[in-house]
Scaffold this motif. Structure first.
Motif, PDB file in Angstrom:
ATOM      1  N   ALA A   9      22.697 -40.639  14.954  1.00 36.07           N
ATOM      2  CA  ALA A   9      23.573 -39.934  14.039  1.00 36.07           C
ATOM      3  C   ALA A   9      24.914 -39.770  14.730  1.00 36.07           C
ATOM      4  O   ALA A   9      25.192 -40.393  15.736  1.00 36.07           O
ATOM      5  N   SER A  10      25.762 -38.906  14.227  1.00 36.87           N
ATOM      6  CA  SER A  10      27.078 -38.726  14.837  1.00 36.87           C
ATOM      7  C   SER A  10      26.937 -38.116  16.223  1.00 36.87           C
ATOM      8  O   SER A  10      25.883 -37.635  16.613  1.00 36.87           O
ATOM      9  N   GLN A  54      22.791 -42.244  10.190  1.00 40.36           N
ATOM     10  CA  GLN A  54      23.561 -43.072   9.267  1.00 40.36           C
ATOM     11  C   GLN A  54      23.940 -44.366   9.970  1.00 40.36           C
ATOM     12  O   GLN A  54      24.233 -44.374  11.155  1.00 40.36           O
ATOM     13  N   GLU A  55      23.951 -45.451   9.218  1.00 35.86           N
ATOM     14  CA  GLU A  55      24.377 -46.738   9.766  1.00 35.86           C
ATOM     15  C   GLU A  55      25.233 -47.453   8.728  1.00 35.86           C
ATOM     16  O   GLU A  55      24.805 -47.664   7.590  1.00 35.86           O
ATOM     17  N   GLN A  56      26.443 -47.810   9.130  1.00 39.25           N
ATOM     18  CA  GLN A  56      27.354 -48.518   8.237  1.00 39.25           C
ATOM     19  C   GLN A  56      26.877 -49.958   8.065  1.00 39.25           C
ATOM     20  O   GLN A  56      26.555 -50.641   9.034  1.00 39.25           O
ATOM     21  N   THR A 101      26.077 -47.811   3.210  1.00 36.38           N
ATOM     22  CA  THR A 101      25.594 -46.957   4.291  1.00 36.38           C
ATOM     23  C   THR A 101      24.096 -46.727   4.135  1.00 36.38           C
ATOM     24  O   THR A 101      23.623 -46.454   3.036  1.00 36.38           O
ATOM     25  N   TYR A 138      20.808 -44.455   5.247  1.00 33.31           N
ATOM     26  CA  TYR A 138      20.417 -43.130   5.733  1.00 33.31           C
ATOM     27  C   TYR A 138      18.933 -43.160   6.071  1.00 33.31           C
ATOM     28  O   TYR A 138      18.100 -43.554   5.253  1.00 33.31           O
ATOM     29  N   THR A 182      23.159 -46.340   0.188  1.00 31.72           N
ATOM     30  CA  THR A 182      24.188 -46.333  -0.851  1.00 31.72           C
ATOM     31  C   THR A 182      24.716 -47.750  -1.020  1.00 31.72           C
ATOM     32  O   THR A 182      24.827 -48.522  -0.062  1.00 31.72           O
ATOM     33  N   VAL A 208      16.981 -36.211   4.113  1.00 33.36           N
ATOM     34  CA  VAL A 208      17.598 -37.535   4.231  1.00 33.36           C
ATOM     35  C   VAL A 208      18.077 -38.005   2.864  1.00 33.36           C
ATOM     36  O   VAL A 208      19.193 -38.504   2.711  1.00 33.36           O
ATOM     37  N   ALA A 227      22.060 -38.780   1.533  1.00 31.31           N
ATOM     38  CA  ALA A 227      22.459 -40.061   0.953  1.00 31.31           C
ATOM     39  C   ALA A 227      22.962 -39.886  -0.475  1.00 31.31           C
ATOM     40  O   ALA A 227      23.938 -40.522  -0.885  1.00 31.31           O
ATOM     41  N   SER A 230      26.658 -39.132  -1.121  1.00 29.22           N
ATOM     42  CA  SER A 230      27.667 -40.064  -0.629  1.00 29.22           C
ATOM     43  C   SER A 230      28.108 -41.040  -1.714  1.00 29.22           C
ATOM     44  O   SER A 230      27.292 -41.723  -2.332  1.00 29.22           O
ATOM     45  N   SER A 286      30.095 -44.477  -2.748  1.00 28.79           N
ATOM     46  CA  SER A 286      30.407 -45.751  -2.105  1.00 28.79           C
ATOM     47  C   SER A 286      31.623 -46.435  -2.704  1.00 28.79           C
ATOM     48  O   SER A 286      32.364 -47.122  -2.009  1.00 28.79           O
TER      49      SER A 286
END
Length: 533
Positions: free
Chosen positions: A25-26, A36-38, A181, A183, A202, A516, A520, A523, A525
């Motif tokens: 995470a951050s 989260q992963e882009q 993204t 989650y 997303t 989780v 998500a 968010s 997009s």
């Protein structure tokens, strides 16, 4: 670790669980924060992803194969029973926010389900099952965490991730939705906890090619065009080919290729009765389509043949001095049957002063049936271009979400695209069309300490890998084709030891799964292209 299917008491999971942390995470995140992963962060990357999957009439989509793993590792048991970490909760499906569920005995498949396509850590195009799910922005899908995070590649996040609802043999009726993204639960992203094998992704608004005008263009225009395009071959004469190569060069659109390159043995051409008349046939092209070829034989075969220029007649023999190293090498090759010639030591009395080899060749007449075909490449583009198909939830709807639900009481209906064969080799599914299973979840948990699984739930079902990530829907209504996602397929179990999968498993959706999901669902997009009116 690596997920594998075993006999009685064991199962095949959707991916392997290594012990090396990968996603986080951050920087200020805690273990309670979703990871989260882009995936595709901007329009340029979205364009690259879409181009990969749609090139040559969606060729990569058609060539992708189901994500599967090994089939034989043991250690799973069933025991205990899951205890919810809070009160039960549900989020209504899209369009059903103020309506009650409708019961029905027939099964109509929801158009929310489809396939997620991605490129794994080895560069192979793969797919899993997934579904559109409710969110305020109508841009969310649910699938297995192992369909987003490649555990076998030790931390690789699947590349070029897209969702195609109602996918069928290259058809993308509702568009292609590029992932933005992903989650996941912190423990799955960092420790590959099998009890947290779920993901919510997303997606951008859908994209598709519109049915525009098809135009033939030149090579330069074709290379510059970004959109639906393809190449065809038109057969031409050799004269047209020669003129085209002279004008555009060998790298231009004028091509040639050899087809049906077979050869057959033929008789000696008339007039060949001396070495001088033989010469024209010993060239690479021969004469009048006929070539004289030579092949190495043993001394016995050579001396037993006649010198008359017919097939299998003597051509020539040649004796040459060689080094000791070559003599030793050829001696080994001769012992292995790879050198048919003769090897000799040159002696002065009893002393070896040199080495020599003699090679023998026989003659054979052959004629090639190969044909050179000349063609010119023709370049076409679809000038309709890309258009937006809008938000995912508006296009196909979205299932609801349920968590902390009691097990072994309310039936669920699981959907997916099973593909892999059973452990005994029986191939029951093709992966082309979705399948479904129905029943109550197990009262006991699936436990497999080796793979950090202690609280998975099970459902009797014969679906095989390919169904990974497919939704388990609580209170599914055939009338509305909607229900509540209460799990996603993460593994496959053979409980009676007959080498046939009979049970699928899922992480239990509790309050942490809801956290989780909620992260998500909030968010947005966005859209890459304006919606076509």
């Amino acid at each position: 670790m690596k997920r594998t299917l075993i006999a009685a008491g064991g199962f095949l999971l959707a991916a392997g669980l290594a012990t090396t942390p990968a996603l986080t995470a951050s920087a200020s995140a805690t273990a309670s924060d979703p990871a989260q992963e882009q995936l595709a962060s901007d329009a340029k990357k979205v364009s690259e992803v879409l181009k990969f999957w749609t090139a040559s009439n969606n060729l990569a989509l058609k060539q992708a194969t189901a994500l599967t793993y090994d089939y034989k590792v043991g250690g799973a048991v069933m025991k205990g029973g899951y205890v919810a970490d809070g009160k039960p909760g549900i989020v209504a499906p899209i369009g059903q926010e103020k309506k009650t569920a409708v019961k029905s005995q027939n099964v109509n498949f929801p158009k929310t389900i489809g396939k997620v396509f991605f490129v794994d850590g080895k560069g192979a195009p793969r797919w899993c099952s997934a579904t559109s799910i409710q969110s305020p922005n109508r841009n969310l899908i649910a699938t297995a965490g192992s369909c987003v995070y490649d555990e076998e590649a030790n931390g690789h996040v699947m590349d070029k991730f897209v969702f195609v609802p109602a996918y069928y043999q290259g058809k993308t009726a509702y568009g292609i939705y590029v992932g933005k993204t992903a989650y996941m639960h912190y423990d799955y992203a960092n420790y590959e906890d099998g009890d947290r094998n779920y993901a919510f992704v997303t997606v951008y608004n859908g994209l598709n090619f519109s049915n525009g005008k098809t135009s033939q263009v030149n090579k330069e225009e074709f290379d510059k065009y970004v959109g639906d395009k393809w190449v065809t071959d038109k057969e031409i004469t050799q004269a047209e080919y020669d003129a085209g190569v002279q004008r555009y060069g060998k790298d231009g659109p004028y091509k040639s290729k050899v087809v049906d390159p077979k050869t057959e043995t033929v008789g000696k051409p008339s007039g060949v009765n001396s070495d001088e008349t033989l010469k024209p046939y010993l060239t690479a092209d021969g004469k009048d389509g006929v070539k004289a070829v030579t092949y190495e034989v043993t001394e016995g075969a050579f001396t037993g043949a006649k010198k008359d220029y017919e097939n299998n007649s003597q051509f020539k023999s040649e004796t040459l001095p060689i080094s000791k190293e070559e003599f030793e090498r050829l001696t080994k090759e001769k012992a292995n049957g790879n050198f048919p010639g003769k090897l000799e030591e040159v002696k002065d009395g009893t002393n070896v002063i040199g080495w020599k080899k003699t090679t023998y060749w026989l003659l054979k007449w052959v004629k090639s049936s190969a044909k050179t075909v000349y063609y010119v490449e023709q370049y076409f583009i679809n000038e309709g271009g890309l258009v937006s198909t809008g938000r995912l939830g508006d296009a196909v709807g979205g299932q609801g979400f349920a968590y902390n639900q009691p097990v072994a009481k309310t039936p669920v209906r699981a959907f997916g695209y099973p593909y892999a064969e059973h452990p005994d080799g029986h191939k029951a599914f093709t992966g082309i069309t979705p399948k479904t299973c129905y029943g109550k979840t197990s009262a006991k948990n699936v436990v497999w300490a080796k793979y950090r699984i202690e609280e998975n739930v099970a459902l009797r079902c014969s679906m095989t890998p390919g169904a990974d990530g497919g939704p388990w829907l609580l209170k599914y209504s055939n009338a509305t084709r909607l229900g509540y996602v209460n799990g996603v397929t993460g593994g496959f179990l053979d409980t009676d030891g007959n080498n046939r999968i009979d049970t699928i498993i899922s992480a239990y959706f509790d309050g942490e799964a809801a956290a989780v999901y909620n992260a998500a669902a909030k968010s947005w997009s966005g859209d890459i292209l304006p919606v076509k009116k």
